[in-house]
Design a protein around this motif. Structure first.
Motif, PDB file in Angstrom:
ATOM      1  N   VAL A  57      62.544 -83.744  83.024  1.00  0.00           N
ATOM      2  CA  VAL A  57      63.442 -82.596  83.087  1.00  0.00           C
ATOM      3  C   VAL A  57      62.721 -81.400  82.479  1.00  0.00           C
ATOM      4  O   VAL A  57      62.106 -81.514  81.413  1.00  0.00           O
ATOM      5  N   SER A  58      62.784 -80.263  83.171  1.00  0.00           N
ATOM      6  CA  SER A  58      62.144 -79.036  82.693  1.00  0.00           C
ATOM      7  C   SER A  58      63.188 -78.064  82.167  1.00  0.00           C
ATOM      8  O   SER A  58      64.244 -77.893  82.774  1.00  0.00           O
ATOM      9  N   GLN A  59      62.848 -77.429  81.050  1.00  0.00           N
ATOM     10  CA  GLN A  59      63.690 -76.376  80.485  1.00  0.00           C
ATOM     11  C   GLN A  59      62.830 -75.126  80.399  1.00  0.00           C
ATOM     12  O   GLN A  59      61.776 -75.137  79.755  1.00  0.00           O
ATOM     13  N   THR A  60      63.254 -74.050  81.056  1.00  0.00           N
ATOM     14  CA  THR A  60      62.484 -72.815  81.097  1.00  0.00           C
ATOM     15  C   THR A  60      63.121 -71.782  80.188  1.00  0.00           C
ATOM     16  O   THR A  60      64.335 -71.566  80.230  1.00  0.00           O
ATOM     17  N   GLN A  61      62.274 -71.144  79.384  1.00  0.00           N
ATOM     18  CA  GLN A  61      62.717 -70.089  78.480  1.00  0.00           C
ATOM     19  C   GLN A  61      61.822 -68.876  78.718  1.00  0.00           C
ATOM     20  O   GLN A  61      60.604 -68.990  78.701  1.00  0.00           O
ATOM     21  N   THR A  62      62.427 -67.728  78.968  1.00  0.00           N
ATOM     22  CA  THR A  62      61.680 -66.499  79.179  1.00  0.00           C
ATOM     23  C   THR A  62      62.060 -65.514  78.095  1.00  0.00           C
ATOM     24  O   THR A  62      63.236 -65.332  77.798  1.00  0.00           O
ATOM     25  N   ALA A  63      61.035 -64.883  77.506  1.00  0.00           N
ATOM     26  CA  ALA A  63      61.276 -63.919  76.434  1.00  0.00           C
ATOM     27  C   ALA A  63      60.355 -62.719  76.645  1.00  0.00           C
ATOM     28  O   ALA A  63      59.272 -62.850  77.207  1.00  0.00           O
ATOM     29  N   PRO A  64      60.783 -61.530  76.194  1.00  0.00           N
ATOM     30  CA  PRO A  64      59.896 -60.370  76.295  1.00  0.00           C
ATOM     31  C   PRO A  64      58.701 -60.553  75.369  1.00  0.00           C
ATOM     32  O   PRO A  64      58.809 -61.156  74.302  1.00  0.00           O
ATOM     33  N   LEU A  65      57.571 -60.038  75.791  1.00  0.00           N
ATOM     34  CA  LEU A  65      56.329 -60.194  75.023  1.00  0.00           C
ATOM     35  C   LEU A  65      55.982 -58.865  74.383  1.00  0.00           C
ATOM     36  O   LEU A  65      55.944 -57.838  75.054  1.00  0.00           O
ATOM     37  N   THR A  66      55.769 -58.889  73.074  1.00  0.00           N
ATOM     38  CA  THR A  66      55.319 -57.676  72.380  1.00  0.00           C
ATOM     39  C   THR A  66      53.894 -57.900  71.913  1.00  0.00           C
ATOM     40  O   THR A  66      53.406 -59.025  71.855  1.00  0.00           O
ATOM     41  N   SER A  67      53.243 -56.825  71.574  1.00  0.00           N
ATOM     42  CA  SER A  67      51.829 -56.889  71.210  1.00  0.00           C
ATOM     43  C   SER A  67      51.622 -57.704  69.943  1.00  0.00           C
ATOM     44  O   SER A  67      52.431 -57.662  69.013  1.00  0.00           O
ATOM     45  N   SER A  68      50.516 -58.431  69.904  1.00  0.00           N
ATOM     46  CA  SER A  68      50.182 -59.214  68.721  1.00  0.00           C
ATOM     47  C   SER A  68      49.688 -58.330  67.584  1.00  0.00           C
ATOM     48  O   SER A  68      49.742 -58.708  66.426  1.00  0.00           O
ATOM     49  N   VAL A  69      49.174 -57.142  67.917  1.00  0.00           N
ATOM     50  CA  VAL A  69      48.682 -56.173  66.945  1.00  0.00           C
ATOM     51  C   VAL A  69      49.506 -54.905  67.109  1.00  0.00           C
ATOM     52  O   VAL A  69      49.627 -54.376  68.216  1.00  0.00           O
ATOM     53  N   LYS A  70      50.060 -54.416  66.012  1.00  0.00           N
ATOM     54  CA  LYS A  70      50.913 -53.225  66.097  1.00  0.00           C
ATOM     55  C   LYS A  70      50.080 -52.006  66.494  1.00  0.00           C
ATOM     56  O   LYS A  70      48.991 -51.792  66.001  1.00  0.00           O
ATOM     57  N   GLY A  71      50.632 -51.233  67.415  1.00  0.00           N
ATOM     58  CA  GLY A  71      49.976 -50.006  67.855  1.00  0.00           C
ATOM     59  C   GLY A  71      48.990 -50.207  68.992  1.00  0.00           C
ATOM     60  O   GLY A  71      48.450 -49.239  69.508  1.00  0.00           O
ATOM     61  N   LYS A  72      48.720 -51.430  69.394  1.00  0.00           N
ATOM     62  CA  LYS A  72      47.792 -51.705  70.498  1.00  0.00           C
ATOM     63  C   LYS A  72      48.489 -52.612  71.506  1.00  0.00           C
ATOM     64  O   LYS A  72      49.457 -53.273  71.193  1.00  0.00           O
ATOM     65  N   HIS A  73      47.964 -52.629  72.700  1.00  0.00           N
ATOM     66  CA  HIS A  73      48.472 -53.527  73.736  1.00  0.00           C
ATOM     67  C   HIS A  73      47.498 -54.688  73.856  1.00  0.00           C
ATOM     68  O   HIS A  73      46.636 -54.705  74.730  1.00  0.00           O
ATOM     69  N   VAL A  74      47.661 -55.671  72.968  1.00  0.00           N
ATOM     70  CA  VAL A  74      46.688 -56.758  72.846  1.00  0.00           C
ATOM     71  C   VAL A  74      47.417 -58.087  72.745  1.00  0.00           C
ATOM     72  O   VAL A  74      48.451 -58.213  72.088  1.00  0.00           O
ATOM     73  N   LEU A  75      46.857 -59.098  73.399  1.00  0.00           N
ATOM     74  CA  LEU A  75      47.275 -60.486  73.223  1.00  0.00           C
ATOM     75  C   LEU A  75      46.103 -61.206  72.566  1.00  0.00           C
ATOM     76  O   LEU A  75      45.002 -61.257  73.121  1.00  0.00           O
ATOM     77  N   LEU A  76      46.320 -61.713  71.368  1.00  0.00           N
ATOM     78  CA  LEU A  76      45.244 -62.350  70.610  1.00  0.00           C
ATOM     79  C   LEU A  76      45.081 -63.812  71.011  1.00  0.00           C
ATOM     80  O   LEU A  76      46.045 -64.486  71.357  1.00  0.00           O
ATOM     81  N   TYR A  77      43.829 -64.282  70.939  1.00  0.00           N
ATOM     82  CA  TYR A  77      43.551 -65.693  71.169  1.00  0.00           C
ATOM     83  C   TYR A  77      42.416 -66.130  70.256  1.00  0.00           C
ATOM     84  O   TYR A  77      41.626 -65.318  69.775  1.00  0.00           O
ATOM     85  N   GLN A  78      42.362 -67.415  70.007  1.00  0.00           N
ATOM     86  CA  GLN A  78      41.281 -68.008  69.219  1.00  0.00           C
ATOM     87  C   GLN A  78      40.643 -69.097  70.066  1.00  0.00           C
ATOM     88  O   GLN A  78      41.327 -69.982  70.576  1.00  0.00           O
ATOM     89  N   GLN A  79      39.337 -69.021  70.234  1.00  0.00           N
ATOM     90  CA  GLN A  79      38.592 -69.995  71.030  1.00  0.00           C
ATOM     91  C   GLN A  79      38.423 -71.266  70.207  1.00  0.00           C
ATOM     92  O   GLN A  79      37.973 -71.222  69.067  1.00  0.00           O
TER      93      GLN A  79
END
Length: 170
Positions: A57-79
Motif C-alpha cells: 500500500v502506498s501513501q503519498t504526501q506532498t508538501a511545499p519545498l523551501t530553500s535549505s539555505v535562507k536567502g538562496k534557492h538551493v537544495l543541499l545534498y551530501q555525497q
C-alpha cells in the motif's frame, strides 16, 4: 493460527499412525494429517519469503519545498559513497529550524528540474494483509504495516541549484 494447524496436523498424523488399525480409515487420517502439516509448512515458507497474503500500500504526501539555505534557492545534498548515493536536506516549512533529510538506504530520490512548483513528494510503501483471514492466519510471523520503502521526488523551479554540503548538516 498457522502454527496451530501445523501442530494439529503433526499430532493427527502421529496418532493415526500409532493408534488406528490398518485399513482405509488409517490411510485417510494419515493423509489428512500429512497434508495439514505439509500444507502449513509450505504456507509459512511462502509467507516469510514472498509475503503471501500481503499487498503493498502506498501513501503519498506532498508538501511545499523551501530553500535549505535562507536567502538562496538551493537544495543541499551530501555525497555518500561513490555513485549517486546522496542524502538530501530539505525544509517543507519556512519556519522549520532543523532540516529533514532523505535516507538512501530505504528508497529512491528523484530531482525534477524546471518544474512549475517547488514541492517535495514523499511516497511511503508498507505491506498490509489482504484481508482479515490472512491476518489471522499469519499474524504471528510478519507484522501488519511493515515498512517497504520511502521514495522522494523533489520538484524545483527554474533557477534552483543543487549544492553539496562539505560538513554534516543537522
Amino acid at each position: 493460527m498457522i502454527i496451530i494447524f501445523l501442530f494439529a496436523g503433526a499430532i493427527l498424523f502421529a496418532c493415526s499412525m500409532i493408534f488406528i488399525h490398518p485399513g482405509i480409515q488409517k490411510i485417510i487420517w494419515v493423509t489428512v494429517g500429512l497434508l495439514l502439516s505439509v500444507g502449513s509448512v509450505i504456507l509459512m515458507t511462502l509467507n516469510y519469503n514472498t509475503y503471501f497474503g500481503m499487498k503493498v500500500v502506498s501513501q503519498t504526501q506532498t508538501a511545499p519545498l523551501t530553500s535549505s539555505v535562507k536567502g538562496k534557492h538551493v537544495l543541499l545534498y551530501q555525497q555518500i559513497g561513490t555513485k549517486n548515493e546522496r542524502i538530501y536536506y530539505y525544509a517543507a516549512n519556512p519556519l522549520q529550524q532543523k532540516l529533514a533529510k532523505t535516507n538512501p538506504g530505504t528508497g529512491t530520490v528523484k530531482v525534477v528540474r524546471n518544474a512549475k512548483l517547488n514541492q517535495v513528494k514523499i511516497v511511503r510503501k508498507t505491506r498490509v494483509y489482504r484481508n482479515e483471514e490472512m491476518r489471522l492466519l499469519f499474524s504471528n510471523g510478519v507484522p501488519n504495516h511493515q515498512f517497504v520503502s520511502q521514495d522522494y521526488e523533489f520538484h524545483l523551479l527554474p533557477g534552483w541549484k543543487l549544492q553539496q554540503v562539505t560538513q554534516k548538516k543537522q
